[in-house]
Design a protein around this motif. Structure first.
Motif, PDB file in Angstrom:
ATOM      1  N   GLU A  60       0.813  -1.217   0.000  1.00  0.00           N
ATOM      2  CA  GLU A  60       0.000   0.000   0.000  1.00  0.00           C
ATOM      3  C   GLU A  60       0.850   1.272   0.000  1.00  0.00           C
ATOM      4  O   GLU A  60       0.332   2.355  -0.187  1.00  0.00           O
ATOM      5  N   GLU A  61       2.149   1.134   0.229  1.00  0.00           N
ATOM      6  CA  GLU A  61       3.025   2.293   0.300  1.00  0.00           C
ATOM      7  C   GLU A  61       3.633   2.656  -1.054  1.00  0.00           C
ATOM      8  O   GLU A  61       4.427   3.582  -1.142  1.00  0.00           O
ATOM      9  N   CYS A  62       3.346   1.869  -2.085  1.00  0.00           N
ATOM     10  CA  CYS A  62       3.860   2.133  -3.435  1.00  0.00           C
ATOM     11  C   CYS A  62       5.388   2.055  -3.473  1.00  0.00           C
ATOM     12  O   CYS A  62       6.045   2.811  -4.168  1.00  0.00           O
ATOM     13  N   LEU A  63       5.963   1.129  -2.690  1.00  0.00           N
ATOM     14  CA  LEU A  63       7.415   0.969  -2.656  1.00  0.00           C
ATOM     15  C   LEU A  63       7.890  -0.267  -3.418  1.00  0.00           C
ATOM     16  O   LEU A  63       9.082  -0.493  -3.557  1.00  0.00           O
ATOM     17  N   ASN A  86      -1.671   7.893 -16.108  1.00  0.00           N
ATOM     18  CA  ASN A  86      -2.515   7.278 -15.095  1.00  0.00           C
ATOM     19  C   ASN A  86      -2.609   8.194 -13.885  1.00  0.00           C
ATOM     20  O   ASN A  86      -1.796   9.113 -13.725  1.00  0.00           O
ATOM     21  N   ASN A  87      -3.577   7.918 -13.042  1.00  0.00           N
ATOM     22  CA  ASN A  87      -3.751   8.654 -11.793  1.00  0.00           C
ATOM     23  C   ASN A  87      -3.496   7.718 -10.625  1.00  0.00           C
ATOM     24  O   ASN A  87      -4.145   6.688 -10.509  1.00  0.00           O
ATOM     25  N   TRP A  88      -2.508   8.071  -9.801  1.00  0.00           N
ATOM     26  CA  TRP A  88      -2.131   7.390  -8.576  1.00  0.00           C
ATOM     27  C   TRP A  88      -1.419   6.059  -8.773  1.00  0.00           C
ATOM     28  O   TRP A  88      -0.578   5.699  -7.971  1.00  0.00           O
ATOM     29  N   ASP A  89      -1.726   5.290  -9.790  1.00  0.00           N
ATOM     30  CA  ASP A  89      -1.101   3.981  -9.977  1.00  0.00           C
ATOM     31  C   ASP A  89      -0.004   4.034 -11.027  1.00  0.00           C
ATOM     32  O   ASP A  89      -0.198   4.561 -12.121  1.00  0.00           O
ATOM     33  N   GLY A 143      11.362   0.573  -4.360  1.00  0.00           N
ATOM     34  CA  GLY A 143      12.110   1.337  -3.370  1.00  0.00           C
ATOM     35  C   GLY A 143      11.810   2.822  -3.368  1.00  0.00           C
ATOM     36  O   GLY A 143      12.289   3.550  -2.511  1.00  0.00           O
ATOM     37  N   VAL A 144      11.014   3.278  -4.338  1.00  0.00           N
ATOM     38  CA  VAL A 144      10.680   4.706  -4.437  1.00  0.00           C
ATOM     39  C   VAL A 144       9.174   4.829  -4.588  1.00  0.00           C
ATOM     40  O   VAL A 144       8.572   4.167  -5.435  1.00  0.00           O
TER      41      VAL A 144
END
Length: 193
Positions: free
Chosen positions: A22-25, A54-57, A157-158
């Motif tokens: 969920e942290e997009c890492l 895209n938005n958010w993803d 990682g980012v």
């Protein structure tokens, strides 16, 4: 003309990988959106550019085209790309620390598959809020080749998830590179006896 969001004679392509945190890492790739772009500042030349975003993803993909080729001929594919990542609307600037990983590709056998093992990819870049040229060269192995525009916002990682993960592709050009001509041998400076 655009069809289904892709410019005429171009097809859409994308990578699909599951979201695992969920942290997009952890890098993942969801289906982006393709459309015609006519907004001022987002067209390099002509009346429109190809938008993919895209938005958010995070996402990876672009457009491709398969064209006739002459086996053994070296081809150069160049396009201009531009990107923007931000939680804010335009005209807020892009977050330049994020990676767009934009690049050009050529499949020398013309399979039309982005993941074909013999696709030759050019160097990657992140052209935030500016147009940058992306180029790649490859030798055709059959009677057709496929050219690709590409961007990959998924980076492990980012946290690259933003409200706007946008790219624009424009000014694509494919040229056959003429092989160098043989240089004639120098003429003798003395007359033979």
């Amino acid at each position: 003309p655009y069809s289904g969001g892709a410019a005429g004679n171009w097809q859409k392509w994308s990578v699909s990988t599951a979201k695992s945190d969920e942290e997009c890492l952890v890098a993942y790739h969801l289906l982006p959106k393709w459309s015609v772009e006519t907004g001022s500042g987002f067209v390099r030349e002509g009346a429109a550019s190809q938008y993919v975003g895209n938005n958010w993803d995070t996402w990876a993909g672009g457009v491709y085209q398969t064209v006739p080729a002459t086996p053994g001929t070296v081809y150069r594919f160049t396009f201009y790309g531009r990107g923007r990542a931000s939680n804010e609307q335009v005209p807020a600037p892009s977050e330049t620390g994020l990676q767009i990983n934009m690049r050009a590709g050529i499949d020398p056998n013309g399979s039309g598959l982005w993941n074909d093992g013999d696709v030759v990819w050019g160097g990657a870049g992140s052209p935030h809020d500016t147009w940058q040229a992306f180029t790649v060269e490859a030798t055709a192995t059959g009677n057709q080749i496929t050219v690709f525009t590409s961007a990959d916002w998924g980076v492990t990682g980012v946290n690259q998830c933003r409200a706007h993960l946008d790219t624009w592709f424009d000014s694509g050009e494919l040229v056959a590179i003429t092989p160098p001509t043989a240089t004639p041998a120098p003429l003798p400076t003395q007359a033979p006896p």
